[in-house]
Design an enzyme around this catalytic site. Structure first.
Site, mmCIF file in Angstrom:
data_model
loop_
_atom_site.group_PDB
_atom_site.id
_atom_site.type_symbol
_atom_site.label_atom_id
_atom_site.label_comp_id
_atom_site.label_asym_id
_atom_site.label_seq_id
_atom_site.Cartn_x
_atom_site.Cartn_y
_atom_site.Cartn_z
ATOM 1 N N ASP A 274 -62.963 66.327 15.447
ATOM 2 C CA ASP A 274 -63.128 65.247 16.417
ATOM 3 C C ASP A 274 -64.577 64.924 16.725
ATOM 4 O OD1 ASP A 274 -63.247 67.791 18.002
ATOM 5 O OD2 ASP A 274 -63.537 66.390 19.655
ATOM 6 N N ASP B 196 -67.723 69.954 16.659
ATOM 7 C CA ASP B 196 -67.136 71.284 16.515
ATOM 8 C C ASP B 196 -66.150 71.272 15.353
ATOM 9 O OD1 ASP B 196 -65.036 69.842 17.639
ATOM 10 O OD2 ASP B 196 -65.418 70.624 19.643
ATOM 11 N N TYR C 36 -58.829 68.249 25.739
ATOM 12 C CA TYR C 36 -58.271 66.896 25.704
ATOM 13 C C TYR C 36 -56.959 66.842 26.495
ATOM 14 C CZ TYR C 36 -61.703 65.509 22.223
ATOM 15 O OH TYR C 36 -62.877 65.212 21.569
ATOM 16 N N GLU D 239 -73.735 64.664 21.561
ATOM 17 C CA GLU D 239 -72.565 64.906 20.721
ATOM 18 C C GLU D 239 -71.890 63.575 20.405
ATOM 19 O OE1 GLU D 239 -68.919 68.051 20.156
ATOM 20 O OE2 GLU D 239 -69.661 67.704 22.178
#
Length: 537
Positions: free
Chosen positions: A92, A95, A244, A500
């Protein structure tokens, strides 16, 4: 009035604070004037780079056509402990976990981009790359949907993953897989995956009808599963809750899936569902001012609005209740669009805040996901209004037209590409100045083919994460989290709130960049024709 605060996770920065009023859910934001500026950006390059990014995020056995050469095969044993093949899909962000909910939203948005702007992508020579990006995700979803009422929704564990700074090719962290089923429901993730597969079915309908039919089959089963066995997936999969969580619930995803299934099949039962469940699931009851992987109501309402505006052109005959309910969806869609334009009444407190540089600002953590999502919906709404005769959108502070909507969408795109107080492109690899220290394990570590030695968890932190220099690999096309509310940005690897990047940041901009490239190309052609005409005269 009932006030409810939903605190999001620390890892992904999702905070969903709402005030519920009768038939309205309004996200509170301050009103700040926008800045304006002309641009000379190469939207075609931005489109190409944005699609390249998805190749950097691939998990699994990479194909020979892989263009991002600093990535290698990874996650080749995913699912083996559970006896299922879960190789493939996307990481995603920076990571190495595969999270099903944001991955599915990413594929839905990529597919919607092709549905709306596939012609523009084809003209740019990028349609094939867009379809490859979609298929990499849907191939994985087919694998993950092992039984009608079983969907594997996560591979890897965020907690152990965050203790390691390793390339995906070196992973030693847990690759445990997690599923939802009838006893452990996940209506939100099942419905979002259904939406992704239904939208993708439209994309592949002409070029690969067998694959399109297969996607529809899975989409229909997943929708039925999600609707029959109700529940939020992070309550069934605790490992997802910290990263999430589905804070908005599953009502938006069920309506979202039904609308995409209706668009893909034309079957009345799905439109009936959208009408009958309009208030129960919130689509006609809640007006919102954000659009993201968690809260899809604005997307649902824009899709419903398109049904109204396309009624004649799509040979769709709406009945009285259908039309009146869809009008309520449209009213809430208008609220979202007016909120983005700061055209709701001043005393409602429902306009989206903006930074001094003009960026739509929802919250500090990864704010560009919201600006990107809004830009896409603004573009789609602008085109829908223009196609319906250019009629105006009636906001409480006055009427706005298609050009106003597209102007704001373009403004957000230009801000991302460098028209901002920092003079920095937040699309990595675009222009002379962009973030060089993206919070991304693979990009920040030497490529596996150049440094084949194993890099352990602590070694990765010591040798690579802690380096002050630029990343050895440019993760081109990634859209980072972006600046704060004052337009400030710190290019530091440890500043994950801002540096990120996520797949769902870039996915909506694929469509926006395609739309803007097409508009720019057409404008140039018209100017050349006008110039030639003047010379002839």
């Amino acid at each position: 009035m009932v006030t409810r605060s939903m605190e999001g996770n620390a890892a992904k920065g999702e905070i969903f604070a709402v005030i519920l009023v009768p038939f309205a859910l309004i996200l509170l934001n301050a009103v700040v004037p926008a800045s304006s500026g002309a641009s000379g950006f190469d939207y075609g390059e931005a489109l190409s780079k944005s699609l390249l990014y998805f190749e950097a995020q691939r998990s699994g056995h990479l194909p020979y056509s892989q263009r991002v050469s600093w990535r290698g095969h990874s996650g080749l044993l995913d699912g083996i402990e559970q006896g299922v093949d879960l190789v493939g899909g996307y990481y995603d962000a920076g990571d190495n976990v595969k999270f099903g909910l944001p991955m599915a939203f990413t594929i839905t948005m990529l597919s919607w981009s092709v549905v709306e702007y596939g012609g523009a992508m084809s003209a740019a020579g990028e349609l094939e790359h867009a379809m490859e990006a979609i298929k990499w995700g849907t191939d994985y979803f087919i694998k993950a949907h092992t039984h009608p009422n079983v969907l594997w929704v996560q591979v890897g564990d965020g907690d152990t993953d965050h203790y390691c700074w390793q390339r995906p090719e070196d992973m030693t962290t847990s690759r445990q897989a997690f599923k939802v089923d009838a006893e452990n429901p996940g209506s939100d993730v099942a419905a979002e995956t259904a939406a992704a597969m239904a939208a993708a079915a439209i994309v592949f309908k002409q070029s690969n009808p067998h694959y399109s039919h297969l996607l529809l089959h899975h989409a229909q089963q997943l929708f039925e599963f999600g609707d029959k066995y109700r529940g939020r997936y992070h309550e069934s999969v605790a490992e997802a809750a910290g990263y999430y969580p589905s804070r908005s619930g599953y009502g938006d995803e069920l309506l979202w899936a039904a609308l995409w299934l209706h668009r893909a099949t034309g079957r009345a039962e799905y439109l009936d569902y959208v009408v009958e469940k309009a208030y129960e699931l919130g689509g006609a009851a809640w007006a919102v001012a954000e659009f993201s992987w968690d809260i899809k109501y604005a997307g649902v309402q824009i899709l419903a609005s398109k049904l109204l505006m396309e009624e004649g052109r799509r040979e769709l005959r709406l009945q009285g209740k259908e039309k009146s309910t869809l009008e309520q969806y449209k009213s809430n869609a208008d609220h979202f669009l007016c909120a983005c334009l700061s055209m709701n009444s001043d005393d409602s407190g429902s306009n989206v805040a903006r930074t001094p540089g003009g960026l739509l600002f929802v919250r500090p953590w990864n704010n560009l996901q919201y600006a990107a999502g809004a830009a896409f919906l603004l573009a789609v709404a602008s085109d829908s209004l223009a196609a319906s005769g250019g009629r105006a959108l009636l906001c409480s502070r006055g009427p706005v037209g298609p050009r106003d909507l597209m102007g704001l969408a373009r403004g957000q795109a230009d801000y991302i590409l460098g028209d901002n107080p920092m003079g920095l492109s937040y699309l990595v690899g675009f222009g002379p100045r962009f973030p060089r220290r993206v919070h991304h394990r693979a990009a920040s570590t030497a490529p596996h083919k150049e440094e084949k030695g194993f890099i352990g968890c602590a070694q990765g932190y010591d040798a690579w994460f802690g380096r002050r220099g630029s990343n050895p690999n440019v993760v081109a096309g990634a859209i980072v989290g972006g600046p704060d509310g004052g337009d400030a940005f710190e290019d530091r690897r440890g500043n994950y709130m801002q540096t990120e990047a996520c797949t769902y940041n870039t996915a909506p901009m694929v469509g926006v960049f395609a739309r803007l490239r097409n508009e720019t190309t057409e404008s140039r052609r018209k100017r050349r024709r006008a110039t030639r005409g003047g010379m002839s005269a």
